[in-house]
Motif scaffolding. Structure first.
Motif, short mmCIF file in Angstrom:
data_model
loop_
_atom_site.label_atom_id
_atom_site.label_comp_id
_atom_site.label_asym_id
_atom_site.label_seq_id
_atom_site.Cartn_x
_atom_site.Cartn_y
_atom_site.Cartn_z
N GLN A 18 0.83 -1.20 0.00
CA GLN A 18 0.00 0.00 0.00
C GLN A 18 0.87 1.26 0.00
O GLN A 18 1.89 1.32 0.69
CB GLN A 18 -0.92 0.01 1.22
N TRP A 29 -4.61 -4.46 -5.97
CA TRP A 29 -5.20 -5.57 -5.20
C TRP A 29 -5.23 -6.85 -6.01
O TRP A 29 -5.44 -7.93 -5.45
CB TRP A 29 -6.56 -5.20 -4.64
N THR A 75 -11.49 -10.07 -1.99
CA THR A 75 -10.99 -9.18 -0.96
C THR A 75 -12.16 -8.44 -0.33
O THR A 75 -13.24 -8.37 -0.90
CB THR A 75 -9.97 -8.17 -1.55
N ASP A 105 -10.49 -3.71 5.35
CA ASP A 105 -10.16 -2.54 4.54
C ASP A 105 -8.95 -1.78 5.08
O ASP A 105 -8.71 -0.63 4.70
CB ASP A 105 -11.37 -1.62 4.42
N ARG A 108 -5.96 -4.95 3.56
CA ARG A 108 -6.32 -5.15 2.15
C ARG A 108 -5.83 -6.47 1.58
O ARG A 108 -5.55 -6.57 0.38
CB ARG A 108 -5.78 -4.00 1.29
#
Length: 201
Positions: A18, A29, A75, A105, A108
């Motif tokens: 990230q 992702w 995800t 969240d 991730r």
């Protein structure tokens, strides 16, 4: 992106890198090439699903007939879930085993599972939103379920009294599904995966 194989053959945990700053966060992702390198074959994308669930809702354990089965890459894009992969392939060295991976969240993470594996999750927050990439489209009559509260599996659902759909609540236990001939076979799943590798080489 870091991809780690789980203890069940055909199941992987994916942790993206990230990039955060004052504006927010950016990440990849899903990477076609990275996943294919780890798994040994690419994920054919045929359908994308999105589900939202209230806290305590359990969805699963779901699977599809092999062939073609349905590989999934998923995800949690909002909130948090406990994601569970179950080996329901008759003849597999890890038949009846499961792995649980928290998806949320913040970290991730994503989970990939190959055709023939069972899948489910429990929502840990309100409005937990899960995005799925699937290798095949929904085929009525070829999709099945295992009761998520089957004591033989002993899945680690955190909800005190999980909320199930009528369909999931009426699903057979693992033993009942096996006796009815509903479960995929490990050899058939392996042969199908190998066939896909040969077709692309």
């Amino acid at each position: 992106m870091k991809i780690r194989s789980l203890s069940i053959e055909g199941a992987y945990e994916v942790t993206p890198q990230q990039h955060r700053d004052g504006r927010g966060t950016f990440l990849e992702w899903y990477r076609f090439d990275a996943l294919a390198a780890a798994v040994g074959r690419p994920l054919d994308l045929a359908q994308a699903n999105l589900s939202t669930s209230a806290r305590g809702v359990v969805r699963g354990i779901h699977f599809a007939d092999v062939p073609p089965g349905q590989a999934k890459y998923l995800t949690c894009v909002a909130g948090a879930v406990l994601d569970v992969v179950v080996d329901i392939r008759v003849g597999s060295p890890t038949y009846g085993a499961w792995e649980a991976v928290p998806l949320d969240d913040q970290d991730r993470r994503a989970v990939y599972l190959a055709e023939g594996l069972g899948h489910g999750f429990c929502a840990l927050t309100e409005n937990a939103t899960v995005a799925y990439l699937c290798s095949s489209t929904y085929r009525p009559g070829h999709e099945h379920g295992i009761h998520p509260l089957d004591p033989e599996l002993g899945l680690p659902w955190p909800a005190g009294v999980p909320e199930l759909s009528a369909k999931d609540g009426a699903a057979p236990t693992l033993a009942q599904a096996r006796a009815a001939g509903l479960l995929p076979h490990y050899d058939a799943c392996s042969a199908y995966a190998e066939q896909g590798v040969r077709q692309r080489s």
